[in-house]
Structures are given as structure tokens and as C-alpha cells.
Design a protein around this motif. Sequence first.
Motif, PDB file in Angstrom:
ATOM      1  N   THR A   1       0.856  -1.195   0.000  1.00 21.63           N
ATOM      2  CA  THR A   1       0.000   0.000   0.000  1.00 21.63           C
ATOM      3  C   THR A   1       0.883   1.233   0.000  1.00 21.63           C
ATOM      4  O   THR A   1       1.830   1.325   0.782  1.00 21.63           O
ATOM      5  N   SER A   2       0.592   2.174  -0.872  1.00 24.53           N
ATOM      6  CA  SER A   2       1.375   3.415  -0.919  1.00 24.53           C
ATOM      7  C   SER A   2       0.438   4.609  -0.907  1.00 24.53           C
ATOM      8  O   SER A   2      -0.695   4.533  -1.405  1.00 24.53           O
ATOM      9  N   VAL A   3       0.908   5.710  -0.324  1.00 21.05           N
ATOM     10  CA  VAL A   3       0.145   6.951  -0.270  1.00 21.05           C
ATOM     11  C   VAL A   3       1.004   8.060  -0.848  1.00 21.05           C
ATOM     12  O   VAL A   3       2.139   8.272  -0.402  1.00 21.05           O
ATOM     13  N   THR A   4       0.482   8.761  -1.859  1.00 22.89           N
ATOM     14  CA  THR A   4       1.225   9.828  -2.521  1.00 22.89           C
ATOM     15  C   THR A   4       0.426  11.126  -2.454  1.00 22.89           C
ATOM     16  O   THR A   4      -0.763  11.136  -2.791  1.00 22.89           O
ATOM     17  N   LEU A   5       1.068  12.187  -2.023  1.00 23.76           N
ATOM     18  CA  LEU A   5       0.449  13.508  -1.961  1.00 23.76           C
ATOM     19  C   LEU A   5       0.970  14.343  -3.122  1.00 23.76           C
ATOM     20  O   LEU A   5       2.186  14.504  -3.289  1.00 23.76           O
ATOM     21  N   ILE A   6       0.087  14.848  -3.956  1.00 23.81           N
ATOM     22  CA  ILE A   6       0.487  15.658  -5.106  1.00 23.81           C
ATOM     23  C   ILE A   6       0.292  17.129  -4.771  1.00 23.81           C
ATOM     24  O   ILE A   6      -0.824  17.576  -4.493  1.00 23.81           O
TER      25      ILE A   6
END
Length: 393
Positions: A361-366
Motif C-alpha cells: 500500500t502506498s500513499v502519494t500527496l500531489i
Amino acid sequence: MFDTSGSEHTNVKYPSLWIFIVLCFILMSPANAAMQDETDTEQTSGNWSWWPSWRPTSMSLLKSAEAKILACIQNDVWSRFVTLSNQNRIWTLKVTNKTARKQKDQGTQTPLVMVHGFGGGVGLWIRNLDALSRSRPVYAFDLLGFGRSSRPSFPSDAILAEEQFVTSIEQWRQSMGLERMILLGHSLGGYLATSYTIQYPERVSHLILVDAWGFPERPQPQLQGSEGQGSEVKRVSPPRWVKALATVFSLFNPLAVIRAAGPWGPGLVNRFRPDFRRKFEDLFDDDTMTQYIYHCNAQNPSGEVGFKALSESLGWAKRPMVQRVHLLPPSMPVSMLYGALSWVDASTGNTVNQIRGKSPTSVTLIEDASHHVYADQPEEFNRVVENICNTVD
């Protein structure tokens, strides 16, 4: 998601009381119950026979607005209605690289399937379709009840409404003959994509959730003094008339005001969502995108009825997805993308990460992106999504 709370740089005060009263009168009139079918005819009777001309919209106008948008695509586009086993039709695009004929391997790449959010349609992906179809076919479709797809009735029960959405996605996949896919969903589309993946995990190679709606649980109200000894939390309550009218509006579908506004509907969209025009201003120097949004949502309400069944007051999900993410297979890769300026709480991604433990699981903030991440920062969004897809094949 077509949501005024997601608009940027706006400062909207309470509308005047008379506007609310007029809109309530219109919403409660028999005319608002008139329904429009897929052939653009509308049921009317008696003294309300003027109603069809009240809303300046039709499926033909929606088709024209969408065609202007899709004309910007440089790659090969295949588009048609896909008929499901229950005879509902799903409007579908397939975009492939023009040079794919010379690259036999593109046909073996896992396709990317993109699911839009509430009130949206395939046209909103215009900044992404060319870039993401460089190495693999990309499919986008209008969810059942939205855009140009069929607009059947939806049940008021949350479980049944969700099942109707998910079943339509599976029937669409079967009709398209796709064995496996990289499934990307934005907002409501993220919620439904997760529900689909829980039910049909063997069909999904990677789940990509973009500012997904409906994940967190609704916070419980805190009692006064619960935050510390002697502390009291007092919040300013809206006027009674605002509460009363909010109750009235809660009886109607989320976008009923657009239809009730009649000939003022397009102007209403322009006023409350000027950000849509700004997001695409380098492609269109007119109101093409807001016209598209208007025509998507001024038609006979269907998908929004389903959304209303899924949600409770203030847009919280009746069945928060955070309570079900543990049902995803431990081996299922999940990538969660959030806009740093979005109204969606990105901390939910960390919660999902904790629930899934060692599962990928990965979380990316743009950065500098709001809820419509794909349109606010398209180059960064396309780069991140393409990199995710490349981990599949």
C-alpha cells in the motif's frame, strides 16, 4: 466529484432567503418529478407541459459538448455504447497509441481502466488519456447513471445501490472481454473501484485510488468539556431558517438545484465551479468544460440517486470503505493519490496503510492539487500513474 465544497478560491456566503424559497418551490413542484429517458423525451402532463423547455439540455447537446473535448485527443480513439446483459448501455472510450500497430507488445500490456467521480464523465480525463495510453490501452467509461450511459432507477438502500453500480462494472468488463485490468477510480469512482476489487479481486492487477470519497467514518460529535477539564466547545449554529431549508433540500437529489434552475442552470455551474474553466483554459478559451459538466448533470437523475443512497448528510458514506479495506486480498497492490489542497482528508490513506499492515500500500500527496488531481497537476499525475502501471508490466 461535482461538489461545491471542492471548488477553489471561492467565498460563498449564505444565499438570500428569497432565492432559497423560490428554489424550494420549484423543487417541490410536480414538474420536478418529470423524468427523461435515453431518447431525450420527457414525460409531462396537464399544466406542466412546458417543462421540457425549462432546462436547456438534451443528450444531443451532451454528445456535442463531449465531442468537442475528445477532439483534443491525439492518439487513436475507439468509442461506442457497450450493451450489458440487462440491456443497459455504458458509454465507453478506448485510447491506444497511434504507433501501437508497430509495437505488438502493447496488446499484451494490462489495460488501465479509469472510473470518474460523482457528476463526471469520460471528458474530464482529457488531460490524461494521451499520456497514459503511450504504453498500454486505456479505457474510460461513464458510470451507470452518469454522462451518456443508461440512466436506470436505483434503489434507496445503500447496499443494493452499491451492488447495482458494481454489477454494472463487472458486466461491462465481461462485455469488453478484459481478463485483468489496472483499475483507477477518482472520488466516488474510487469507492466503487474498491468495492469492485473486494468482490472481483482476480480481475484487478493493481488498484489506484485518486482522492477517493467515502472512506473515513463520520466523526462523532464531542460533548462539551470532553477535550479537557473545564474546557467547553461551543460552535455557532446557523440560523433556524437555514437549518429548515437545509432539511428541505436534503429531501432532493444532490444536483436537483441545477435542473430546478432551468435556463439559469448553465450560469449556476459557471458561478459555483469557475475552477473547471481554469483547469482547462489552455485547451478551451470558452465555457466548453462547464457546459459539459452542466449537460452531464442536467439530465434525468439516476446515478446521483444511487449516490444519495450511498451517502448520508454532509456527504459521508453510510458504509465507510475504511471498515472494509481489510477484505482486499493481502497481495493486492493499492496506491492512494491525494491532492495536497483537496477537501478529502489524506490521512485516511495512512489509516488504510495501517489496516493493511504488510500488504503493498502506498500513499502519494500531489502538491498544488485539489480534489481534481488529474486536472490540477496533469503532468505529475500522469507521471505517477504511469510509474504505477509500469510496476504491473
